[in-house]
Design a protein around this motif. Structure first.
Motif, PDB file in Angstrom:
ATOM      1  N   LEU A 287       0.826  -1.212   0.000  1.00  0.00           N
ATOM      2  CA  LEU A 287       0.000   0.000   0.000  1.00  0.00           C
ATOM      3  C   LEU A 287       0.858   1.259   0.000  1.00  0.00           C
ATOM      4  CD1 LEU A 287      -2.845  -0.991   2.491  1.00  0.00           C
ATOM      5  CD2 LEU A 287      -3.084  -0.555   0.041  1.00  0.00           C
ATOM      6  N   LEU A 288       1.997   1.217   0.690  1.00  0.00           N
ATOM      7  CA  LEU A 288       2.908   2.365   0.671  1.00  0.00           C
ATOM      8  C   LEU A 288       3.497   2.575  -0.720  1.00  0.00           C
ATOM      9  CD1 LEU A 288       4.877   2.072   4.060  1.00  0.00           C
ATOM     10  CD2 LEU A 288       3.063   3.686   3.475  1.00  0.00           C
ATOM     11  N   LEU A 289       3.809   1.472  -1.404  1.00  0.00           N
ATOM     12  CA  LEU A 289       4.312   1.600  -2.776  1.00  0.00           C
ATOM     13  C   LEU A 289       3.246   2.222  -3.685  1.00  0.00           C
ATOM     14  CD1 LEU A 289       6.242  -1.750  -3.445  1.00  0.00           C
ATOM     15  CD2 LEU A 289       7.207   0.558  -3.415  1.00  0.00           C
ATOM     16  N   ILE A 290       2.023   1.754  -3.535  1.00  0.00           N
ATOM     17  CA  ILE A 290       0.925   2.294  -4.351  1.00  0.00           C
ATOM     18  C   ILE A 290       0.703   3.770  -4.043  1.00  0.00           C
ATOM     19  CG2 ILE A 290      -1.568   2.171  -4.763  1.00  0.00           C
ATOM     20  CD1 ILE A 290      -1.352  -0.881  -4.223  1.00  0.00           C
ATOM     21  N   LYS A 291       0.747   4.124  -2.775  1.00  0.00           N
ATOM     22  CA  LYS A 291       0.472   5.504  -2.357  1.00  0.00           C
ATOM     23  C   LYS A 291       1.575   6.470  -2.779  1.00  0.00           C
ATOM     24  CE  LYS A 291      -0.129   8.313   1.820  1.00  0.00           C
ATOM     25  NZ  LYS A 291      -0.199   8.295   3.311  1.00  0.00           N
ATOM     26  N   ASN A 292       2.823   6.056  -2.594  1.00  0.00           N
ATOM     27  CA  ASN A 292       3.941   6.991  -2.785  1.00  0.00           C
ATOM     28  C   ASN A 292       4.664   6.866  -4.123  1.00  0.00           C
ATOM     29  OD1 ASN A 292       3.663   8.069  -0.123  1.00  0.00           O
ATOM     30  ND2 ASN A 292       4.733   6.286   0.691  1.00  0.00           N
ATOM     31  N   HIS A 293       4.476   5.726  -4.817  1.00  0.00           N
ATOM     32  CA  HIS A 293       5.264   5.493  -6.032  1.00  0.00           C
ATOM     33  C   HIS A 293       4.408   4.905  -7.148  1.00  0.00           C
ATOM     34  CE1 HIS A 293       8.728   6.156  -3.375  1.00  0.00           C
ATOM     35  NE2 HIS A 293       8.170   5.292  -2.551  1.00  0.00           N
ATOM     36  N   SER A 294       3.179   5.365  -7.242  1.00  0.00           N
ATOM     37  CA  SER A 294       2.227   4.763  -8.189  1.00  0.00           C
ATOM     38  C   SER A 294       2.681   4.860  -9.640  1.00  0.00           C
ATOM     39  CB  SER A 294       0.858   5.427  -8.040  1.00  0.00           C
ATOM     40  OG  SER A 294       0.948   6.827  -8.269  1.00  0.00           O
ATOM     41  N   SER A 295       3.476   5.894  -9.972  1.00  0.00           N
ATOM     42  CA  SER A 295       3.911   6.053 -11.362  1.00  0.00           C
ATOM     43  C   SER A 295       5.070   5.136 -11.728  1.00  0.00           C
ATOM     44  CB  SER A 295       4.327   7.514 -11.619  1.00  0.00           C
ATOM     45  OG  SER A 295       5.395   7.889 -10.761  1.00  0.00           O
ATOM     46  N   ASN A 296       5.663   4.487 -10.732  1.00  0.00           N
ATOM     47  CA  ASN A 296       6.842   3.652 -10.997  1.00  0.00           C
ATOM     48  C   ASN A 296       6.670   2.211 -10.565  1.00  0.00           C
ATOM     49  OD1 ASN A 296       8.570   5.822 -11.990  1.00  0.00           O
ATOM     50  ND2 ASN A 296       8.647   6.550  -9.869  1.00  0.00           N
TER      51      ASN A 296
END
Length: 333
Positions: A287-296
């Motif tokens: 969820l942190l990856l989705i929230k903070n790095h959604s473009s990558n």
């Protein structure tokens, strides 16, 4: 126990024991009534102090009597005493609470009275600037550190002792080197990875050192990740290590650290496929990856992983099904 002979007590022995217990109860109630009457009458004499000692030895959780004892000291004993006499009385009180803590290490009111004693220690003889002026206080803090370390040697997870330790460290006239405390917490953690209080203490010290710029945050965090990895693989079912791990990862703004730690957890999950904490952490960090790095990142893939883990979590952790439903709602359609 099987194979152990139990001697049957006679009716007389049972009755004698019953009478003895009832006698103790009557004595305790009479003493309680006597002390509370003195309190109501604002009796601040030395005799009243002695009655509180007797009652607190029987019941150290009686916080009203601790409060009364302090009133006696402040209003009856200290005004008529010299600094040396006050110092002696406080030393006596600390000795009394030391004995009480051996039998009742997790009674808050005993620790609270120790703190009050320390906060009322008078300055030593001489004038300000004299080496003896703060000598008494310095001696007290050294003794307190010794006492609290002995208590933690007996029970390394006593949260009241850890809380008191933080108070002592913050109050010492000559501050202790924080790195010495870091070494202490590491010893306690390595002795027992489930020591939540030691992890908590360690996080407080590190956060302070990082905020002051007294410790390289990146390098020290890398060392902490190694320490926490050992804990996670040793006791994967214990929450202490996982909570500390989340604290280290933080808000997840560093994509490299997030992905690296996710890989570490995947390794552990291969060994512990039913681990609630592994699956919960995978959901949290995805969820942190989705929230903070959604473009990558591959958002659909991560979302599907989260749903799969949440489905398993509902099976292995049925008591928190509603919480997992709420997390899934955050993922959207």
């Amino acid at each position: 126990m099987h194979g152990v002979r139990r001697d049957k007590q006679s009716k007389e022995a049972i009755e004698a024991r019953k009478q003895k217990e009832q006698s103790k109860i009557r004595e305790y109630l009479a003493l309680t009534d006597h002390v509370l009457t003195r309190k109501k009458n604002k009796d601040y004499t030395r005799e009243a102090l002695e009655t509180t000692t007797q009652l607190l030895q029987l019941n150290p959780e009686f916080y009203t009597i601790w409060n009364y004892r302090r009133l006696i000291l402040l209003n009856g004993i200290f005004p008529k005493s010299s600094p040396t006499e006050i110092n002696d009385q406080l030393s006596d009180d600390l000795s009394m609470t030391t004995v009480a803590l051996r039998a009742h290490p997790k009674v808050y009111w005993i620790w609270n009275h120790r703190r009050w004693c320390l906060e009322n220690v008078p300055t030593g003889p001489g004038s300000e600037g004299d080496p003896d002026y703060l000598g008494w206080r310095q001696d007290y803090w050294k003794k307190e550190m010794f006492v609290v370390e002995k208590m933690l040697d007996v029970d390394a997870r006593n949260f009241l002792a850890w809380s008191y330790r933080r108070y002592v460290l913050a109050s010492m006239p000559v501050p202790r080197n924080p790195k010495t405390e870091l070494a202490y917490t590491k010893r306690k953690i390595e002795a027992n990875f489930s020591n939540f209080s030691a992890w908590h203490q360690r996080s407080k010290i590190l956060a302070s050192l990082w905020a002051k710029g007294e410790l390289d945050e990146y390098q020290s965090k890398e060392s902490e990740f190694e320490l926490i990895k050992n804990a996670m693989f040793t006791v994967p079912e214990d929450q202490s290590a996982w909570i500390y791990h989340r604290w280290l990862v933080g808000a997840g703004r560093d994509k490299g650290i997030l992905e690296r730690e996710i890989d570490v957890i995947k390794m552990l999950l291969d060994e512990q496929p039913d681990s609630k904490w592994c699956m919960e952490s995978m959901v949290h960090y995805n969820l942190l990856l989705i929230k903070n790095h959604s473009s990558n990142v591959d958002v659909p893939k991560l979302t599907q992983e989260c749903r799969s883990f949440l489905k398993e979590l509902r099976i292995v952790d049925t008591a928190r099904t509603r919480r997992y439903d709420e997390i899934e709602e955050e993922l959207g359609a």
